[in-house]
Design an enzyme around this catalytic site. Structure first.
Site, mmCIF file in Angstrom:
data_model
loop_
_atom_site.group_PDB
_atom_site.id
_atom_site.type_symbol
_atom_site.label_atom_id
_atom_site.label_comp_id
_atom_site.label_asym_id
_atom_site.label_seq_id
_atom_site.Cartn_x
_atom_site.Cartn_y
_atom_site.Cartn_z
ATOM 1 N N SER A 21 4.062 54.230 13.345
ATOM 2 C CA SER A 21 4.208 53.991 14.785
ATOM 3 C C SER A 21 3.147 53.031 15.330
ATOM 4 O O SER A 21 1.971 53.109 14.966
ATOM 5 C CB SER A 21 4.107 55.322 15.533
ATOM 6 N N LYS A 72 13.956 63.760 20.399
ATOM 7 C CA LYS A 72 14.097 63.443 21.825
ATOM 8 C C LYS A 72 15.095 64.368 22.535
ATOM 9 O O LYS A 72 14.970 64.600 23.734
ATOM 10 C CB LYS A 72 14.544 61.987 22.014
ATOM 11 N N ASP A 109 12.415 55.149 28.117
ATOM 12 C CA ASP A 109 13.072 54.150 27.248
ATOM 13 C C ASP A 109 13.933 53.192 28.077
ATOM 14 O O ASP A 109 13.895 51.974 27.896
ATOM 15 C CB ASP A 109 13.972 54.840 26.210
ATOM 16 N N ALA A 137 19.168 55.955 21.927
ATOM 17 C CA ALA A 137 18.731 54.669 22.464
ATOM 18 C C ALA A 137 19.871 54.000 23.246
ATOM 19 O O ALA A 137 19.652 53.449 24.328
ATOM 20 C CB ALA A 137 18.263 53.758 21.328
HETATM 21 P P1 NAP Z 1 20.350 57.627 16.754
HETATM 22 O O1 NAP Z 1 20.328 58.532 17.937
HETATM 23 O O2 NAP Z 1 20.212 58.191 15.382
HETATM 24 O O3 NAP Z 1 21.723 56.770 16.832
HETATM 25 C C1 NAP Z 1 22.042 55.870 15.832
HETATM 26 C C2 NAP Z 1 23.333 55.110 16.207
HETATM 27 O O4 NAP Z 1 23.518 54.098 15.223
HETATM 28 C C3 NAP Z 1 24.588 55.965 16.208
HETATM 29 O O5 NAP Z 1 25.441 55.500 17.202
HETATM 30 C C4 NAP Z 1 25.163 55.722 14.811
HETATM 31 O O6 NAP Z 1 26.581 55.805 14.770
HETATM 32 C C5 NAP Z 1 24.777 54.278 14.585
HETATM 33 N N1 NAP Z 1 24.629 54.018 13.144
HETATM 34 C C6 NAP Z 1 23.709 54.552 12.304
HETATM 35 N N2 NAP Z 1 23.880 54.082 11.054
HETATM 36 C C7 NAP Z 1 24.944 53.244 11.114
HETATM 37 C C8 NAP Z 1 25.631 52.465 10.136
HETATM 38 N N3 NAP Z 1 25.245 52.459 8.858
HETATM 39 N N4 NAP Z 1 26.686 51.712 10.549
HETATM 40 C C9 NAP Z 1 27.091 51.711 11.837
HETATM 41 N N5 NAP Z 1 26.493 52.445 12.812
HETATM 42 C C10 NAP Z 1 25.425 53.205 12.445
HETATM 43 O O7 NAP Z 1 19.190 56.529 16.855
HETATM 44 P P2 NAP Z 1 18.527 55.952 18.191
HETATM 45 O O8 NAP Z 1 17.378 56.791 18.582
HETATM 46 O O9 NAP Z 1 19.616 55.718 19.166
HETATM 47 O O10 NAP Z 1 17.910 54.558 17.676
HETATM 48 C C11 NAP Z 1 18.726 53.453 17.353
HETATM 49 C C12 NAP Z 1 17.852 52.245 17.027
HETATM 50 O O11 NAP Z 1 17.125 51.845 18.196
HETATM 51 C C13 NAP Z 1 16.801 52.523 15.953
HETATM 52 O O12 NAP Z 1 16.702 51.384 15.122
HETATM 53 C C14 NAP Z 1 15.519 52.708 16.756
HETATM 54 O O13 NAP Z 1 14.368 52.370 16.016
HETATM 55 C C15 NAP Z 1 15.735 51.717 17.879
HETATM 56 N N6 NAP Z 1 14.959 52.042 19.096
HETATM 57 C C16 NAP Z 1 14.083 51.086 19.556
HETATM 58 C C17 NAP Z 1 13.364 51.345 20.715
HETATM 59 C C18 NAP Z 1 12.398 50.299 21.234
HETATM 60 O O14 NAP Z 1 11.570 50.637 22.092
HETATM 61 N N7 NAP Z 1 12.461 49.067 20.780
HETATM 62 C C19 NAP Z 1 13.504 52.565 21.399
HETATM 63 C C20 NAP Z 1 14.423 53.495 20.908
HETATM 64 C C21 NAP Z 1 15.141 53.216 19.742
HETATM 65 P P3 NAP Z 1 27.368 57.180 14.474
HETATM 66 O O15 NAP Z 1 27.553 57.847 15.815
HETATM 67 O O16 NAP Z 1 28.622 56.746 13.858
HETATM 68 O O17 NAP Z 1 26.493 57.986 13.540
#
Ligand code: NAP
Length: 289
Positions: A21, A72, A109, A137
């Site tokens: 992190s 979260k 966020d 996210a």
């Molecule tokens: P999450 O709750 O686990 O959601 C992941 C999403 O991605 C789900 O919709 C999932 O689809 C989809 N997904 C996962 N693997 C996939 C694959 N192989 N092919 C197609 N779709 C896929 O994760 P999150 O917390 O939303 O985070 C998502 C991303 O945003 C991460 O990379 C995280 O590091 C980034 N993020 C960045 C910030 C920032 O401040 N820059 C803040 C928050 C998050 P399904 O519903 O089909 O499983």
């Protein structure tokens, strides 16, 4: 940096894993600049210890915790009060230990996301947006776009029912934004997508084990007014952004959002006023090295 003494209060991050992190570096940099009596540490927490970790931090007089993957949503139930946005996004990334002992859950966020659009010169008002993903996210992103008055948001996800669920939940929030959902294989035609203004990757495709992959790539020439935004900040650019840049679009990685959501949390905990834009500029340099 102000020395640690009897007044120093703890801030921190709970999640698993937290080793990579950037948050401790980010927060301690600003704490040092402001000369305030805080320190920020990252704590890896096992799921079965989550409640004990939060209670323990409160008992030790900590002022606040950030919450990251995968907790979260889990921490929602432990909060005494939630901000309107944490309730609507159904996720907490900022816990405040209030003076009376209550736990207040907030979500920064979506605010960090919106602020990152603002500082990079993109106003979502009235614009057409395509968001890939339907996890925590993506919820924050869609909520932020609704708050900013986006004209339309189409949510595209591997599991279409999750995209549908996100839209059904957020449709209950007041606002004039048109919301729609689809599976990844039901995207509109290139001719229609050419009319969209903002494309956001809110999936992990492109980072970690999924590095080198993209959730989708444009197969049409883009304009310099179209913004492709990847929430991933490592690597930067991702394949999603590289292919969009190649087609002529503007691009933005996730580092600004990461920094700006952190600054919003720090303001909530410390009640300090500081200029987010200039702090962002300095932190970009600090965190990219
Ligand atoms: P999450 O709750 O686990 O959601 C992941 C999403 O991605 C789900 O919709 C999932 O689809 C989809 N997904 C996962 N693997 C996939 C694959 N192989 N092919 C197609 N779709 C896929 O994760 P999150 O917390 O939303 O985070 C998502 C991303 O945003 C991460 O990379 C995280 O590091 C980034 N993020 C960045 C910030 C920032 O401040 N820059 C803040 C928050 C998050 P399904 O519903 O089909 O499983």
């Amino acid at each position: 940096m102000v020395e640690i003494d009897g007044r120093t209060r703890l801030l921190g991050l709970i999640g698993n894993p937290v080793r990579g992190s950037l948050s401790p570096k980010l927060h301690n940099y600003v704490i040092k600049k402001l000369g305030i009596h805080y320190r920020y540490l990252a704590f890896p927490v096992e799921r079965e210890d989550l409640c004990a970790a939060i209670d323990g931090a409160g008992a030790l007089g900590a002022r606040g915790l950030n919450v990251t993957v995968p907790y979260k949503v889990d921490v929602l139930a432990s909060m005494d009060r939630l901000s309107e946005s944490a309730r609507n996004v159904a996720a907490v990334n900022t816990i405040v230990f209030e003076d009376g002992g209550d736990l207040f859950g907030d979500n920064t966020d979506w605010r960090g996301f919106l602020k990152s659009l603002e500082v990079n010169g993109f106003d979502p008002e009235g614009r057409r947006c395509l968001v890939f993903g339907a996890g925590g996210a993506a919820r924050g992103v869609v909520y932020g776009l609704m708050k900013a008055g986006a004209g339309k948001v189409l949510v595209a996800n591997r599991t279409p029912s999750a995209a549908r669920g996100l839209v059904e939940d957020l449709e209950k929030v007041d606002g004039g934004t048109e919301l729609e959902s689809t599976g990844l294989d039901g995207l509109p035609s290139a001719t229609t997508l050419k009319g969209y203004d903002l494309f956001v990757n809110a999936t992990p495709l492109g980072s970690g084990e999924l590095q080198g992959k993209a959730v989708w790539e444009p197969d049409f020439e883009c304009s310099g007014d179209q913004l492709f935004y990847d929430l991933i900040y490592d690597p930067d650019p991702t394949k999603f952004l590289r292919s969009a840049e190649h087609r002529g679009a503007k691009t933005l990685g996730g580092l600004d959002m990461l920094i700006l959501q952190g600054l919003k949390s720090l303001k909530i905990w410390t009640k300090q006023e500081f200029d987010e834009k200039s702090t962002l500029n300095r932190l970009r340099g600090v965190l990219e090295t």
